[in-house]
Design a protein around this motif. Structure first.
Motif, PDB file in Angstrom:
ATOM      1  N   TYR A  87       0.854  -1.188   0.000  1.00  0.00           N
ATOM      2  CA  TYR A  87       0.000   0.000   0.000  1.00  0.00           C
ATOM      3  C   TYR A  87       0.894   1.244   0.000  1.00  0.00           C
ATOM      4  O   TYR A  87       2.012   1.220   0.522  1.00  0.00           O
ATOM      5  CB  TYR A  87      -0.880   0.040   1.252  1.00  0.00           C
ATOM      6  CG  TYR A  87      -2.059  -0.902   1.231  1.00  0.00           C
ATOM      7  CD1 TYR A  87      -1.935  -2.211   1.669  1.00  0.00           C
ATOM      8  CD2 TYR A  87      -3.305  -0.469   0.770  1.00  0.00           C
ATOM      9  CE1 TYR A  87      -3.024  -3.082   1.657  1.00  0.00           C
ATOM     10  CE2 TYR A  87      -4.402  -1.331   0.755  1.00  0.00           C
ATOM     11  CZ  TYR A  87      -4.241  -2.627   1.200  1.00  0.00           C
ATOM     12  OH  TYR A  87      -5.331  -3.473   1.182  1.00  0.00           O
ATOM     13  N   GLN A 128       0.838   5.487   0.971  1.00  0.00           N
ATOM     14  CA  GLN A 128       0.112   6.543   1.687  1.00  0.00           C
ATOM     15  C   GLN A 128       0.768   7.887   1.406  1.00  0.00           C
ATOM     16  O   GLN A 128       1.934   8.104   1.754  1.00  0.00           O
ATOM     17  CB  GLN A 128       0.102   6.276   3.191  1.00  0.00           C
ATOM     18  CG  GLN A 128      -0.763   7.267   3.973  1.00  0.00           C
ATOM     19  CD  GLN A 128      -0.847   6.902   5.456  1.00  0.00           C
ATOM     20  OE1 GLN A 128       0.120   6.435   6.053  1.00  0.00           O
ATOM     21  NE2 GLN A 128      -2.008   7.112   6.054  1.00  0.00           N
ATOM     22  N   ASN A 150      -1.475  13.080   4.534  1.00  0.00           N
ATOM     23  CA  ASN A 150      -2.867  13.403   4.898  1.00  0.00           C
ATOM     24  C   ASN A 150      -3.897  12.618   4.091  1.00  0.00           C
ATOM     25  O   ASN A 150      -5.001  13.115   3.849  1.00  0.00           O
ATOM     26  CB  ASN A 150      -3.113  14.905   4.728  1.00  0.00           C
ATOM     27  CG  ASN A 150      -2.224  15.722   5.629  1.00  0.00           C
ATOM     28  OD1 ASN A 150      -2.054  15.417   6.811  1.00  0.00           O
ATOM     29  ND2 ASN A 150      -1.609  16.754   5.081  1.00  0.00           N
ATOM     30  N   GLN A 151      -3.517  11.422   3.685  1.00  0.00           N
ATOM     31  CA  GLN A 151      -4.462  10.589   2.957  1.00  0.00           C
ATOM     32  C   GLN A 151      -4.511   9.188   3.554  1.00  0.00           C
ATOM     33  O   GLN A 151      -3.699   8.831   4.412  1.00  0.00           O
ATOM     34  CB  GLN A 151      -4.078  10.506   1.477  1.00  0.00           C
ATOM     35  CG  GLN A 151      -4.218  11.822   0.740  1.00  0.00           C
ATOM     36  CD  GLN A 151      -3.990  11.667  -0.753  1.00  0.00           C
ATOM     37  OE1 GLN A 151      -4.234  10.599  -1.320  1.00  0.00           O
ATOM     38  NE2 GLN A 151      -3.540  12.728  -1.406  1.00  0.00           N
ATOM     39  N   GLY A 152      -5.467   8.399   3.072  1.00  0.00           N
ATOM     40  CA  GLY A 152      -5.550   7.011   3.494  1.00  0.00           C
ATOM     41  C   GLY A 152      -4.574   6.152   2.716  1.00  0.00           C
ATOM     42  O   GLY A 152      -3.655   6.664   2.064  1.00  0.00           O
ATOM     43  N   LEU A 153      -4.751   4.861   2.760  1.00  0.00           N
ATOM     44  CA  LEU A 153      -3.877   3.922   2.071  1.00  0.00           C
ATOM     45  C   LEU A 153      -4.458   3.555   0.714  1.00  0.00           C
ATOM     46  O   LEU A 153      -5.654   3.296   0.596  1.00  0.00           O
ATOM     47  CB  LEU A 153      -3.710   2.647   2.910  1.00  0.00           C
ATOM     48  CG  LEU A 153      -3.141   2.816   4.307  1.00  0.00           C
ATOM     49  CD1 LEU A 153      -3.146   1.492   5.046  1.00  0.00           C
ATOM     50  CD2 LEU A 153      -1.725   3.363   4.244  1.00  0.00           C
ATOM     51  N   LEU A 183      -4.100   0.836  -2.452  1.00  0.00           N
ATOM     52  CA  LEU A 183      -3.542  -0.461  -2.811  1.00  0.00           C
ATOM     53  C   LEU A 183      -2.693  -0.333  -4.073  1.00  0.00           C
ATOM     54  O   LEU A 183      -3.183   0.077  -5.116  1.00  0.00           O
ATOM     55  CB  LEU A 183      -4.677  -1.466  -3.029  1.00  0.00           C
ATOM     56  CG  LEU A 183      -4.283  -2.895  -3.406  1.00  0.00           C
ATOM     57  CD1 LEU A 183      -3.446  -3.534  -2.294  1.00  0.00           C
ATOM     58  CD2 LEU A 183      -5.526  -3.736  -3.679  1.00  0.00           C
ATOM     59  N   PHE A 202       3.790   0.772   2.599  1.00  0.00           N
ATOM     60  CA  PHE A 202       3.562  -0.252   3.610  1.00  0.00           C
ATOM     61  C   PHE A 202       3.379  -1.615   2.963  1.00  0.00           C
ATOM     62  O   PHE A 202       2.571  -1.776   2.031  1.00  0.00           O
ATOM     63  CB  PHE A 202       2.318   0.067   4.438  1.00  0.00           C
ATOM     64  CG  PHE A 202       2.446   1.294   5.303  1.00  0.00           C
ATOM     65  CD1 PHE A 202       2.018   2.524   4.829  1.00  0.00           C
ATOM     66  CD2 PHE A 202       2.998   1.216   6.570  1.00  0.00           C
ATOM     67  CE1 PHE A 202       2.126   3.662   5.612  1.00  0.00           C
ATOM     68  CE2 PHE A 202       3.120   2.348   7.360  1.00  0.00           C
ATOM     69  CZ  PHE A 202       2.686   3.568   6.874  1.00  0.00           C
TER      70      PHE A 202
END
Lengths: 118, 114
Positions: B36, B38, B41-44, B46, B90
């Motif tokens: 993943y 990132q 200031n954002q989400g993950l 894919l 990640f």
């Protein structure tokens, strides 16, 4: 399809208060998982819900709870907030293994809710 | 139990250079593997996944990864990086038993310099 949405995006609470965060999964997705992200502990699994039932739970105290509604939307609640609960809370959704097979293991994340406890 | 190790906390690289982000995992049962990304200031998001089949998997934004079962590794590579690839990456695993619980590594910050 719209992605995973989380509300609110930012939240400031005081120690001792409680907070509720909301997550709307991708349309058609029935599994919703929650994760906590902090600089010290990284990304940690909180719990997962499927068809309104908690299917898995991480190692967090009972102050952390969640639920899922019949439309697959999910909420998580943290009671008696502590300073250490300050984190980015991420919600992820995935489809049903019965219909998607291995693809059900792909989790799609929302933008997160940034919780600050003062 | 499963665990994921990302040995490099930060990888600086010049623009247009190749990069490899390392990921090793430990598990007593078979797992699926993911990378993943990132952005601040954002989400993950894919990047790619290994669920079955070819051990070399291709993902978005020109990234690819190779699953090596004997070395329990899943390293991420890109032949030529851009400034816009600067982000946290990640590696994650999940058991093949419907647990849907992702175990993440500690992350690698890729810093692309002009």
């Amino acid at each position: 399809k719209a992605g995973v949405t989380q509300t609110p995006r930012y939240l400031i609470k005081t120690r001792g208060q409680q907070v509720t965060l909301s997550c709307s999964p991708i349309s058609g997705h029935r599994s919703v998982s929650w994760y906590q992200q902090t600089p010290g502990q990284g990304l940690q699994f909180l719990f997962e819900y499927f068809s309104e039932t908690q299917r898995n739970k991480g190692n967090f105290p009972g102050r952390f709870s969640g639920r899922q509604f019949s439309n697959s939307r999910s909420e998580m609640n943290v009671s008696t907030l502590e300073l250490g609960d300050s984190a980015l809370y991420l919600c992820a959704s995935s489809s049903d293994a019965g219909t998607s097979g291995r693809s059900a293991y792909e989790q799609y994340f929302g933008p997160g809710t940034r919780l600050t406890v003062t | 139990a499963q665990s994921v190790t990302q040995l490099d906390s930060q990888v600086p690289v010049f623009e247009e250079a190749p990069v490899e982000l390392r990921c090793n995992y430990s598990s007593s049962v078979s797992v699926y593997l993911f990378w993943y990304v990132q952005y601040p200031n954002q989400g993950l998001q894919l990047l790619l996944k290994y669920l079955s089949g070819s051990t070399l998997v291709k993902g978005i934004n020109g990234f690819e990864a190779e699953f090596n079962k004997s070395q329990t590794s899943f390293h991420l590579r890109k032949p030529s990086v851009h400034i816009s690839d600067t982000a946290e990456y990640f590696c994650a695993v999940t058991r093949m038993d419907s647990s849907y619980k992702l175990i993440f590594g500690s992350g690698t910050r890729l810093l692309v310099r002009p």
